[in-house]
Scaffold this motif. Structure first.
Motif, short mmCIF file in Angstrom:
data_model
loop_
_atom_site.label_atom_id
_atom_site.label_comp_id
_atom_site.label_asym_id
_atom_site.label_seq_id
_atom_site.Cartn_x
_atom_site.Cartn_y
_atom_site.Cartn_z
N ASN A 140 0.67 -1.04 -0.08
CA ASN A 140 -0.02 -0.08 0.00
C ASN A 140 0.85 1.04 -0.01
O ASN A 140 2.08 1.19 0.31
CB ASN A 140 -0.98 0.23 1.19
CG ASN A 140 -0.19 -0.09 2.63
OD1 ASN A 140 1.20 0.06 2.57
ND2 ASN A 140 -1.04 0.06 3.55
N ASN A 141 0.28 2.36 -0.30
CA ASN A 141 0.92 3.74 -0.27
C ASN A 141 -0.41 4.55 0.18
O ASN A 141 -1.19 4.24 0.83
CB ASN A 141 1.52 4.00 -1.52
CG ASN A 141 0.30 4.30 -2.87
OD1 ASN A 141 -0.71 4.34 -2.61
ND2 ASN A 141 1.12 4.04 -4.06
N ASN A 142 -0.02 5.92 0.04
CA ASN A 142 -0.93 6.83 0.55
C ASN A 142 -2.46 6.83 -0.06
O ASN A 142 -3.46 7.08 0.82
CB ASN A 142 -0.49 8.41 0.53
CG ASN A 142 0.89 8.58 1.23
OD1 ASN A 142 0.94 7.90 2.19
ND2 ASN A 142 1.67 9.43 0.68
N HIS A 143 -2.70 6.36 -1.50
CA HIS A 143 -3.88 6.49 -1.92
C HIS A 143 -4.62 4.99 -2.47
O HIS A 143 -5.59 4.94 -2.86
CB HIS A 143 -3.75 7.52 -3.03
CG HIS A 143 -3.60 8.59 -2.66
ND1 HIS A 143 -4.28 9.45 -1.85
CD2 HIS A 143 -2.31 9.39 -2.86
CE1 HIS A 143 -3.94 10.67 -1.69
NE2 HIS A 143 -2.43 10.72 -2.14
N SER A 144 -3.65 3.97 -2.30
CA SER A 144 -4.13 2.59 -2.84
C SER A 144 -3.40 1.47 -2.15
O SER A 144 -2.50 1.59 -1.41
CB SER A 144 -3.65 2.49 -4.46
OG SER A 144 -2.35 2.72 -4.61
#
Length: 42
Positions: free
Chosen positions: A5-9
């Motif tokens: 994961n990252n900040n938006h997905s």
């Protein structure tokens, strides 16, 4: 199953490796095949 994961997905990546070798029976024998499997799937 591990999701990245990252900040938006959130995502999960799969790779399909295709080796195209002319006369592959002579080029990829058992020791080379086992070494490749060990490197890729460990």
């Amino acid at each position: 199953m591990k999701l990245d994961n990252n900040n938006h997905s959130v995502f999960l990546l799969y790779y399909h490796l295709v080796l195209v070798v002319k006369n592959r029976r002579k080029a990829i024998d058992d020791p080379i095949s086992n070494y490749t499997k060990d490197c890729l799937f460990d």
